[in-house]
Design a protein around this motif. Structure first.
Motif, short mmCIF file in Angstrom:
data_model
loop_
_atom_site.label_atom_id
_atom_site.label_comp_id
_atom_site.label_asym_id
_atom_site.label_seq_id
_atom_site.Cartn_x
_atom_site.Cartn_y
_atom_site.Cartn_z
N ASP A 1 0.80 -1.23 0.00
CA ASP A 1 0.00 0.00 0.00
C ASP A 1 0.83 1.28 0.00
O ASP A 1 0.25 2.37 -0.03
CB ASP A 1 -0.92 0.01 1.24
CG ASP A 1 -1.94 -1.10 1.21
OD1 ASP A 1 -2.95 -0.94 0.51
OD2 ASP A 1 -1.73 -2.13 1.87
N PHE A 2 2.15 1.17 0.03
CA PHE A 2 2.97 2.37 0.22
C PHE A 2 4.26 2.29 -0.60
O PHE A 2 5.02 1.33 -0.50
CB PHE A 2 3.30 2.53 1.70
CG PHE A 2 4.12 3.76 2.02
CD1 PHE A 2 3.63 5.02 1.74
CD2 PHE A 2 5.37 3.65 2.60
CE1 PHE A 2 4.38 6.16 2.04
CE2 PHE A 2 6.12 4.77 2.90
CZ PHE A 2 5.62 6.03 2.63
N LEU A 3 4.47 3.31 -1.42
CA LEU A 3 5.66 3.44 -2.26
C LEU A 3 6.29 4.79 -1.95
O LEU A 3 5.58 5.80 -1.80
CB LEU A 3 5.24 3.40 -3.74
CG LEU A 3 6.30 3.29 -4.82
CD1 LEU A 3 6.84 1.86 -4.89
CD2 LEU A 3 5.68 3.65 -6.19
N GLN A 4 7.62 4.84 -1.82
CA GLN A 4 8.29 6.12 -1.58
C GLN A 4 9.33 6.35 -2.67
O GLN A 4 10.07 5.43 -3.04
CB GLN A 4 8.93 6.17 -0.19
CG GLN A 4 9.92 5.07 0.12
CD GLN A 4 10.40 5.13 1.56
OE1 GLN A 4 9.94 5.94 2.37
NE2 GLN A 4 11.34 4.27 1.92
N CYS A 5 9.37 7.59 -3.19
CA CYS A 5 10.17 7.87 -4.37
C CYS A 5 11.03 9.12 -4.19
O CYS A 5 10.59 10.13 -3.66
CB CYS A 5 9.28 8.11 -5.58
SG CYS A 5 8.06 6.81 -5.90
N ALA A 6 12.27 9.03 -4.69
CA ALA A 6 13.13 10.18 -4.86
C ALA A 6 12.94 10.67 -6.30
O ALA A 6 12.94 9.87 -7.23
CB ALA A 6 14.58 9.81 -4.61
N LEU A 7 12.76 11.98 -6.48
CA LEU A 7 12.50 12.54 -7.79
C LEU A 7 13.74 13.25 -8.32
O LEU A 7 14.39 14.01 -7.61
CB LEU A 7 11.33 13.53 -7.73
CG LEU A 7 10.01 13.01 -7.17
CD1 LEU A 7 8.96 14.11 -7.22
CD2 LEU A 7 9.54 11.77 -7.92
N TYR A 8 14.03 13.00 -9.59
CA TYR A 8 15.16 13.63 -10.27
C TYR A 8 14.67 14.29 -11.56
O TYR A 8 13.59 13.99 -12.06
CB TYR A 8 16.22 12.59 -10.61
CG TYR A 8 17.02 12.09 -9.42
CD1 TYR A 8 18.29 12.61 -9.15
CD2 TYR A 8 16.51 11.11 -8.58
CE1 TYR A 8 19.02 12.15 -8.05
CE2 TYR A 8 17.24 10.65 -7.49
CZ TYR A 8 18.50 11.18 -7.23
OH TYR A 8 19.22 10.73 -6.15
N ASP A 9 15.51 15.17 -12.11
CA ASP A 9 15.15 15.82 -13.37
C ASP A 9 15.69 15.06 -14.58
O ASP A 9 15.65 15.56 -15.70
CB ASP A 9 15.61 17.28 -13.40
CG ASP A 9 17.12 17.44 -13.35
OD1 ASP A 9 17.84 16.44 -13.13
OD2 ASP A 9 17.60 18.58 -13.52
N GLY A 10 16.20 13.87 -14.36
CA GLY A 10 16.68 13.03 -15.45
C GLY A 10 17.07 11.67 -14.92
O GLY A 10 16.86 11.35 -13.74
N ASN A 11 17.67 10.86 -15.79
CA ASN A 11 18.10 9.53 -15.37
C ASN A 11 19.59 9.30 -15.64
O ASN A 11 20.07 8.17 -15.56
CB ASN A 11 17.27 8.44 -16.07
CG ASN A 11 17.43 8.47 -17.59
OD1 ASN A 11 18.30 9.13 -18.13
ND2 ASN A 11 16.56 7.76 -18.28
N SER A 12 20.31 10.37 -15.96
CA SER A 12 21.74 10.26 -16.25
C SER A 12 22.57 10.59 -15.01
O SER A 12 22.03 10.98 -13.97
CB SER A 12 22.10 11.20 -17.40
OG SER A 12 21.83 12.54 -17.04
N GLY A 13 23.88 10.45 -15.14
CA GLY A 13 24.76 10.68 -14.00
C GLY A 13 24.73 12.10 -13.48
O GLY A 13 25.12 12.36 -12.34
N ASP A 14 24.29 13.06 -14.30
CA ASP A 14 24.26 14.47 -13.87
C ASP A 14 22.88 14.88 -13.34
O ASP A 14 22.64 16.06 -13.07
CB ASP A 14 24.67 15.40 -15.01
CG ASP A 14 23.65 15.44 -16.14
OD1 ASP A 14 22.78 14.54 -16.22
OD2 ASP A 14 23.72 16.37 -16.96
#
Length: 257
Positions: A92-105
């Motif tokens: 019932d619970f998911l926790q997420c870190a948000l980024y502005d991309g998926n690359s190393g930078d």
């Protein structure tokens, strides 16, 4: 990126080796460059030592990768492409870190908590104003799990039907022409979800699809069997009428009375 045992994909009755047809994947680089000196040899050495001797248990559990879009609730025309790296804590619970991309930078620019309909209904009424509905993102095909086999992605999206998210963006990395975007300044902003066709800024979805080899329209067609599972949700009409373009309903996305 995803732990199939944790999400109980064994119920599909097929193994990863037999799943074919993936959902697309491409590199999405950060929009901003943070000021500061380049990382030196000493810092790299310390980093290597820390990696060898310290734990990375919390971030190592961010095994589910999702990409979607967030308008700000108080400024809906201000919109983000959001890369979610998530940990399925329980059913019932998911926790997420948000980024502005998926690359190393990529820059960490927010957090999102995702809960089931059951947990949402237990919340105090005052708290519910912070939680956006997810059926519009799923049934429109906008929310995707890049590079997953289609059957696995479909099962993942099915498990998130009728869920809700609470999202705070802490860094305005979408403002590429603003000097203020180079650092995470100011107060965090509550984000929302798209719940009608036409709410996304022109080009926002198309640019993501081109960069990441994703076909949103195809994802939408593939999820039509999820429409009967969708229940009316709170918050669907929270931003209705706040966009400068005509909008239209997404089949299956209904506001809770």
């Amino acid at each position: 990126m995803i732990n199939f045992r944790k999400l109980q994909y064994s119920a599909l009755g097929v193994s990863m080796l037999t799943l074919v047809g993936c959902t697309g994947m491409g590199e999405a680089r950060s929009n901003v460059e943070a000021p500061g000196e380049s990382v030196g040899a000493k810092a790299r050495l310390l980093e290597a030592g820390a990696s060898a001797m310290q734990t990375d248990e919390p971030p190592s559990r961010l095994e589910i990768y999702l990409v979607g879009f967030h308008p700000l609730k108080q400024e809906p025309v201000h919109q983000f492409e959001a890369h979610h790296f998530c940990d399925q804590v329980n059913e019932d619970f998911l926790q997420c870190a948000l980024y502005d991309g998926n690359s190393g930078d990529a820059k960490l620019n927010g957090i999102e908590y995702i809960i089931s309909e059951e947990l949402f209904e237990r919340l105090p009424e005052e708290e519910k104003q912070y939680w956006h509905p997810h059926n519009g993102e799923i049934l429109s095909g906008q929310l995707v799990a890049p590079n997953l086999p289609q059957a696995a992605e479909h099962e993942l999206m099915k498990s998130k039907i009728n869920s809700y998210g609470k999202t705070w963006h802490t860094w305005d990395t979408a403002q590429t022409n603003s000097a203020e975007a180079s650092l995470p300044l100011g107060e965090p902003s509550l984000a929302w979800s798209f719940n009608r066709d036409g709410e996304a800024n022109p080009g926002l979805i198309e640019e993501r699809d081109e960069d990441m080899n994703i076909d949103t329209a195809e994802r939408r067609r593939a999820r039509q069997d999820l429409v009967p599972l969708a229940k009316p949700q709170s918050g669907v009409d929270a931003l209705h009428g706040e966009f400068p373009r005509p909008t239209s309903p997404i089949p299956g996305v209904e506001a809770k009375p």
